[in-house]
Write an enzyme that holds these catalytic residues in place. Sequence first.
Site, PDB file in Angstrom:
ATOM      1  N   HIS A  22       1.020   4.950  -9.810  1.00  0.00           N
ATOM      2  CA  HIS A  22       0.398   3.611  -9.392  1.00  0.00           C
ATOM      3  C   HIS A  22       1.345   2.649  -9.055  1.00  0.00           C
ATOM      4  CE1 HIS A  22      -1.839  -0.063 -10.529  1.00  0.00           C
ATOM      5  NE2 HIS A  22      -2.276   0.303  -9.608  1.00  0.00           N
ATOM      6  N   ASP A  66      -4.007   1.212  -3.564  1.00  0.00           N
ATOM      7  CA  ASP A  66      -4.090   0.364  -4.941  1.00  0.00           C
ATOM      8  C   ASP A  66      -5.248  -0.421  -4.402  1.00  0.00           C
ATOM      9  OD1 ASP A  66      -3.553  -1.032  -6.970  1.00  0.00           O
ATOM     10  OD2 ASP A  66      -1.471  -1.114  -6.749  1.00  0.00           O
ATOM     11  N   TYR A 115      12.504  -4.137   6.007  1.00  0.00           N
ATOM     12  CA  TYR A 115      13.279  -3.104   5.586  1.00  0.00           C
ATOM     13  C   TYR A 115      13.970  -3.124   4.130  1.00  0.00           C
ATOM     14  CZ  TYR A 115      14.209  -2.327  10.731  1.00  0.00           C
ATOM     15  OH  TYR A 115      14.028  -2.085  11.884  1.00  0.00           O
ATOM     16  N   TYR A 133       7.005  -1.222  16.434  1.00  0.00           N
ATOM     17  CA  TYR A 133       6.300  -1.862  15.338  1.00  0.00           C
ATOM     18  C   TYR A 133       5.107  -1.149  14.837  1.00  0.00           C
ATOM     19  CZ  TYR A 133       9.063  -5.981  16.797  1.00  0.00           C
ATOM     20  OH  TYR A 133      10.266  -6.644  17.032  1.00  0.00           O
TER      21      TYR A 133
END
Length: 143
Positions: A22, A66, A115, A133
């Site tokens: 998780h 999540d 990054y 992108y």
Amino acid sequence: MLIGVPKILSPELLKVLCEMGHSDRIVIADGNFPAESVGKNAKVIRMDGHNACDVLEAVLKVFPLDTFVEKPVSLMQVTPGDDVETPIWNEYERIIKEEQGRENVMCEIERFAFYEEARKAYAVIATGESALYANIMLQKGVI
């Protein structure tokens, strides 16, 4: 052989997805992303012959996003002044809705901040995606 597992998911990738807990994050990177250097402290999985949408769709069949955070999906923001369209983001939204039944779960992160966050990821999947992108980071949830 297994039933119900997309064939694009290799045994190595399935193992990594299973190992993740998780809040761990995984990056699905486009072909321009510095996967090996950014992922030097992570597990890097090469999927050069595949595009990011196919990988995302397959991953989301077995990977719960999540639900304890509002935006478990991060995109690399287009650099100001870079005149680039990102139609692939619409495809990502469609795939997430189709596979997880969720909407409005994506946020944009400035390129260099992306990054930095990617350096903390559990794993990086290096795809052959040619869209610019097209990097996307997923945060794992619970079942």
